[in-house]
Enzyme design. Structure first.
Site, mmCIF file in Angstrom:
data_model
loop_
_atom_site.group_PDB
_atom_site.id
_atom_site.type_symbol
_atom_site.label_atom_id
_atom_site.label_comp_id
_atom_site.label_asym_id
_atom_site.label_seq_id
_atom_site.Cartn_x
_atom_site.Cartn_y
_atom_site.Cartn_z
ATOM 1 N N PHE A 113 -31.748 25.860 45.551
ATOM 2 C CA PHE A 113 -32.828 26.786 45.900
ATOM 3 C C PHE A 113 -33.878 26.892 44.799
ATOM 4 C CE2 PHE A 113 -29.091 29.796 45.080
ATOM 5 C CZ PHE A 113 -29.367 29.999 43.729
ATOM 6 N N HIS B 240 -28.956 38.573 41.604
ATOM 7 C CA HIS B 240 -28.375 39.213 40.421
ATOM 8 C C HIS B 240 -27.793 38.195 39.439
ATOM 9 C CE1 HIS B 240 -23.780 39.592 41.234
ATOM 10 N NE2 HIS B 240 -24.238 38.531 41.855
#
Length: 350
Positions: free
Chosen positions: A231, A249
């Site tokens: 990604f 996170h």
């Protein structure tokens, strides 16, 4: 002025200082499979030593500490027996914690904390200082640990996912893209809850890349496809909803914003991004969130974020913060979309 701390304060701090001793004994208990051995009948330290390939006279000292800690017990004849706590460490327990104990307390995580002070002084990631490679590179080079990590993530999601599934409503014919979706458990739950939607699972290529049977069924039925890639380089195009569950996170703001920009550029007009993460409250009292925040810092320079942090991320990615919806678990669904289509931010608690 009396400078002596009250006894209970001193005792409480001592318990925190020495808690690691119990943690490592719990790791040994779970890794050796002692709760599973005790599942059928009580056993002596000699029997457990023979079954685990350990020295009984040493093993019993660890087990006795866990008896005192309330994790194990002894029957009237002195044999060790499980308690409700140790039954949570059964490998097949439906609500079990065995994978989590074995993952978080194995040496890869453990030795990272040795470099915490170095990270505080230099800004370099403690895990990388300890292991000379990034966390995910380490996982990729350690298939057994990678499998354990995946199992731990599945277990951790078991009680957290439903609230997010209920929050993310998909319209007929819409396509949801699960970015970094692992074995497809969450995507399968979304597709089951939204029977007229389609899905794309996007995950890194792996030597062993299995998906859960439920998602495999949706693939066979033509309601889902699987794509592999990073990604940080790209995400699949033409999605209506891009889901990032416990992904952001892991990363600092610049890397997280990079992922969001890829989603922004790939989504259809009017599309939206659903970030599923802890949203730290402003009062800094969320014990679980603060503990995880430090863990993310030590492992990969990641962080848990508050509402203001997510708004700042949106600014970096040229997005607008939509709604923040709490769920019955510790997770919230943070919706982001293009500035032209987003409504005013609202916080919804459940």
């Amino acid at each position: 002025m009396d400078m002596h701390a009250p006894d209970e304060v001193r005792a409480g701090l001592i318990r925190q200082i020495t808690a690691y001793r119990t943690s490592k004994c719990l790791y040994a208990l779970a890794e050796l499979g002692v709760p599973d051995l005790l599942a059928n009948a009580p056993m002596t330290s000699a029997e457990l030593g023979a079954a685990t390939g350990t020295r009984p006279e040493l093993l019993c000292r660890v087990l006795d500490h866990l008896v005192v800690a309330g994790v194990l017990d002894r029957d009237p004849s002195g044999r060790y027996v499980n308690t409700p706590s140790s039954r949570l460490l059964l490998r097949a327990a439906p609500d079990g914690l065995a994978n989590w104990v074995r993952c978080e307390l194995q040496e890869g995580y453990w030795h990272s904390w040795d470099r915490l002070i170095d990270q505080l002084r230099t800004g370099e990631v403690a895990f990388e200082l300890a292991h000379q490679r990034s966390f995910f590179d380490w996982l990729a080079g350690s298939p057994p640990i990678a499998e354990l990590f995946d199992a731990t993530m599945r277990d951790g999601s078991r009680d957290l996912d439903q609230g997010a599934v209920d929050t993310i409503v998909l319209g007929p014919g819409e396509t949801v893209v699960d970015i970094g979706g692992g074995d497809g458990s969450f995507l399968a739950a979304l597709l089951k809850a939204n029977p007229e939607a389609f899905g794309v699972l996007f995950e890194l290529p792996r030597e062993k890349a299995e998906v859960v049977p439920e998602l495999a069924g949706f693939v066979s039925a033509g309601r889902c496809r699987i794509e592999r890639g990073s990604f940080f380089e790209r995400v699949p195009g033409d999605g209506d909803v891009y889901v990032l569950k416990r992904i952001l996170h892991d990363w600092d703001d610049e890397r997280a914003a990079q992922v969001l920009r890829h989603c922004r550029d790939a989504m259809l007009p009017g599309g939206r991004i659903a970030v599923i993460d802890i949203v730290l409250p402003d009062e800094h009292q969320a014990q679980v969130g603060r503990s995880l925040d430090v863990l993310m810092m030590v492992l990969m320079a990641g962080k848990e974020r508050g509402a203001g942090d997510f708004a700042a991320l949106c600014d970096l990615a040229d997005l607008k913060l939509g709604s923040i919806t709490g769920t019955p678990s510790s997770l919230s669904v943070v919706e982001m979309c293009s500035p032209a289509t987003c409504q005013t931010v609202e916080h919804v608690e459940r």
